[in-house]
Design an enzyme around this catalytic site. Structure first.
Site, mmCIF file in Angstrom:
data_model
loop_
_atom_site.group_PDB
_atom_site.id
_atom_site.type_symbol
_atom_site.label_atom_id
_atom_site.label_comp_id
_atom_site.label_asym_id
_atom_site.label_seq_id
_atom_site.Cartn_x
_atom_site.Cartn_y
_atom_site.Cartn_z
ATOM 1 N N TYR A 176 0.852 -1.064 -0.194
ATOM 2 C CA TYR A 176 0.004 -0.139 0.070
ATOM 3 C C TYR A 176 0.951 1.203 -0.014
ATOM 4 C CZ TYR A 176 -3.639 -3.355 0.909
ATOM 5 O OH TYR A 176 -4.643 -4.434 0.516
ATOM 6 N N ARG A 223 3.451 -1.294 10.898
ATOM 7 C CA ARG A 223 3.223 -2.747 10.297
ATOM 8 C C ARG A 223 4.211 -2.689 8.800
ATOM 9 N NH1 ARG A 223 -1.536 -6.948 8.535
ATOM 10 N NH2 ARG A 223 -0.726 -8.742 9.861
ATOM 11 N N GLY A 320 -4.780 -13.879 13.144
ATOM 12 C CA GLY A 320 -5.818 -13.298 11.850
ATOM 13 C C GLY A 320 -6.691 -14.425 11.858
ATOM 14 N N CYS A 347 -7.419 -22.432 4.247
ATOM 15 C CA CYS A 347 -8.167 -22.491 2.932
ATOM 16 C C CYS A 347 -8.473 -21.499 2.095
ATOM 17 C CB CYS A 347 -9.499 -23.256 3.200
ATOM 18 S SG CYS A 347 -10.808 -22.377 3.968
ATOM 19 N N GLU A 412 -22.714 -43.542 7.719
ATOM 20 C CA GLU A 412 -21.849 -43.240 6.656
ATOM 21 C C GLU A 412 -21.430 -44.489 6.094
ATOM 22 O OE1 GLU A 412 -18.942 -42.644 4.077
ATOM 23 O OE2 GLU A 412 -20.037 -40.901 5.175
ATOM 24 N N LYS A 430 -1.211 -30.176 2.071
ATOM 25 C CA LYS A 430 -2.429 -29.837 2.386
ATOM 26 C C LYS A 430 -2.664 -30.394 3.536
ATOM 27 C CE LYS A 430 -5.632 -28.990 -0.584
ATOM 28 N NZ LYS A 430 -6.611 -29.286 -1.506
#
Length: 664
Positions: A176, A223, A320, A347, A412, A430
């Site tokens: 920025y 930051r 976060g 994700c 299931e 992953k």
């Protein structure tokens, strides 16, 4: 009771401000501000929920110091006018009511914005160099405008303090305006504000000085991106030179991040990013800064955060996305209830929501960003409910129904739960998706849900329970393709290999289909030491087109650089046999390759036939997840929440008590 992580839950100090612990909520864009830049009721509830979860301080998301030119999105908080102070005062009071401190991030977008946000005006930047993501050519900011913006940052800091914020943070990271001045990639000026690092620091240092004056005795945090990971951009060596200068100008703490919009994969990291990988960068900055340092990024487990404080790498840990997934993360960590923390898998569902200009949300936590909406009610009153399908949607539906007071049976057909999550977690990098599967399995084990594994439920099986309702979450089936295998070249499905339902054979593997599943399967097979031919019917190399934006960038780069993976475009599998596979191109020419196995990755289709039978029998039935429409994990989880919420609110009315927690 002594905290389970004593360093993490010891008091910390920023200037003269004492925080009750070392956990900080990182600033994250939410798209929840009111259109006029004020704090909306939804935003108030969202931040209050995180403050109530036990963080020591909440850093409220980016607030623009110069609307509209400095806006980075819409809607976005403002702090550029005195009329906004009262709105912010509501927020600081809500945060303080839960024992947390508050901090406001001061922001100007620079070149990383769009004209539709800036009122049709060209973005301003140190130099007229367009960001490759936003593709808006900015106007070079003039020297008088620089002086005016310095004043506006200082005035914004004064307003923040007047609104009750305990601290302010200057957003000097992620490309920025301030980060753009520091970066040699974005700043090509030839005057006193460009060229050498000394000159590129001139505007940022002036902003810090003005904010220091405007903030009075309140701490000032800056930051910065310790590495931008773009050619010619800020490097760690430069950041080590910048940090002490920021402190000398008035910074009381530094918040160490990385990346820019052009390297979003180094900013909002994909699932493959290692946990805590930025911590060593924070340690390097802390060694030269002489003030407290906040570390941030892919810190998901309390022991990682504890170690960062204990070994002196950082003074505070900013969470976060972890707090989107579980606002109670700090309180659970303090109590040692680590297994109860709903894990963030990186994700980036939240990122995709924002990129689509929607309100911030979380794949695993449907309440994130919707704290003001009416919750699930306890209306079950011990009645039976059936859930068919043990994927993420089915498991979440079962937990929510049980929490709402139903007596739940979960069917299931496989002998284990969460095969869809297994397929997502198996490809290289992953494994975080295993965290979520294991979390849901633990929650079910601790619940009153009756599990019937290895049970392919029929309509009669479900109706025998005399349930009040059923949820069908049977998922999807592999799309059929008329291709016969042979003894030497068997044909199977890529999805089944990833779930472990099919075995990997010997010899080279041909994968038909270059969507996300095909690409991930190719990488998984190559990791086993086998050669792979990845076949795409598209004439262009458009791999994993529907994969999450940030993750896709790294996945495609890995595929294209992997020597074991050969990518064939404009082809389809025409025949197999005698240890070979024939690929046919768009001109009709055949190409023969040695192969030991063919794996099809040509898509999946919903399986929802059971729902039709249950509805025909008169049972209220809800179809969720891939059974409704093939999508992502978050789609299934949100479907489950919406279905249970709708059921309980329709039945409970004003009589039932709300479910205070979210069992899933």
């Amino acid at each position: 009771m002594d905290p389970a992580f004593p360093h993490l839950f010891s008091p910390g100090r920023l200037r003269n401000l004492v925080l009750p612990n070392r956990l900080v909520m990182a600033p994250m864009e939410s798209n929840m501000a009111a259109e006029d830049g004020t704090v909306s009721d939804a935003m108030l509830a969202y931040y209050a929920a995180r403050a109530a979860g036990g963080v020591g301080m909440v850093i409220v998301e980016y607030a623009c110091v110069d609307r509209p030119t400095g806006l980075g999105g819409a809607p976005q908080l403002g702090i550029d006018d005195d009329s906004l102070i009262a709105s912010h005062r509501r927020l600081t009071a809500a945060i303080a009511a839960h024992g947390a401190r508050s901090c406001l991030q001061l922001f100007h977008a620079g070149r990383q914005t769009l004209r539709r946000f800036t009122g049709g005006r060209a973005p301003i930047a140190p130099s007229p160099i367009a960001c490759r993501v936003y593709r808006e050519e900015p106007r070079e900011i003039t020297v008088p405008e620089i002086a005016d913006l310095v004043r506006k940052f200082g005035d914004a800091a004064a307003r923040a303090v007047a609104a009750g914020y305990d601290a302010v943070e200057i957003h000097g990271a992620h490309g920025y305006l301030i980060g753009g001045f520091l970066s040699g990639a974005a700043n090509r000026r030839t005057d006193a504000y460009g060229g050498s690092l000394e000159n590129r620091m001139r505007f940022p240092l002036a902003v810090v000085s003005a904010v220091r004056h405007g903030a009075g005795e309140a701490p000032v945090i800056v930051r910065l991106s310790a590495e931008e990971f773009v050619e010619g951009g800020t490097t760690l060596d430069e950041a080590e030179r910048i940090a002490p200068r920021l402190v000398a100008a008035g910074a009381d703490a530094l918040h160490v991040s990385t990346g820019t919009a052009e390297r979003m994969d180094r900013n909002v990291d994909p699932v493959s990013a290692p946990q805590g990988w930025r911590i060593p960068l924070a340690s390097r900055i802390r060694a030269v800064a002489g003030v407290p340092v906040l570390t941030v990024g892919v810190i998901r487990q309390p022991d990682v955060a504890e170690r960062a404080i204990a070994d002196g790498s950082a003074d505070f840990v900013a969470l976060g996305r972890a707090l989107l997934a579980d606002p109670q993360w700090p309180d659970k960590a303090r109590r040692g209830a680590v297994a109860d923390i709903r894990p963030c898998t990186s994700c980036n569902w939240c990122v995709d929501q924002l990129l689509a200009h929607k309100r911030l949300g979380c794949a695993e936590n449907p309440r994130a960003g919707r704290e003001t909406e009416a919750p699930v009610l306890r209306s079950g009153a011990g009645r039976a409910a059936a859930v068919v399908g043990g994927g993420p949607g089915g498991m979440v539906a079962a937990l929510l129904l049980q929490d709402a007071g139903f007596r739940v049976t979960l069917f299931e057909k496989a002998d284990r739960l969460g095969l869809g999550l297994v397929a997502s977690a198996t490809p290289p990098g992953k494994d975080k998706f295993f965290w979520y599967r294991d979390y849901l399995v633990r929650r079910l084990a601790d619940s009153g849900v009756e599990l019937r594994l290895g049970a392919a439920a029929t309509a009669d099986d479900v109706l025998a329970l005399r349930p009040a309702l059923a949820v069908v979450a049977t998922g999807a089936a592999n799309r059929a393709f008329p291709l016969a295998g042979s003894a030497s070249v068997p044909v199977g499905f890529a999805h089944d290999l990833l779930t472990g339902e099919a075995a990997l054979g010997d010899g080279p593997v041909v994968i038909a289909g270059s969507g996300e599943t095909g690409c991930e399967c190719a990488e998984h097979v190559a990791e086993s030491g086998r050669d792979v031919i990845l076949v795409s019917r598209s004439p262009e190399r458009r791999l994993a087109r529907r994969a999450q934006y940030v993750y896709r960038r790294q996945l495609v780069a890995r595929l294209e650089s992997n020597p074991r993976i050969r990518i064939e475009t404009g082809m389809e599998v025409a025949a197999v046999g005698d240890g070979r596979v024939v690929l046919r191109d768009q001109e009709g020419a055949d190409h023969s390759h040695a192969a030991g196995q063919v794996l099809l990755a040509l898509g999946r289709v919903p399986e929802n036939g059971l729902a039709e039978a249950l509805r025909a029998a008169g049972l209220p039935t809800h179809v969720i997840g891939d059974s409704r429409e093939v999508g992502r994990i978050g789609d299934a989880v949100h479907d489950a929440y919406a279905a249970v919420r709708a059921v309980t609110r329709a039945e409970g009315g004003g009589r039932a008590e709300p479910v205070l927690g979210l069992a899933c």
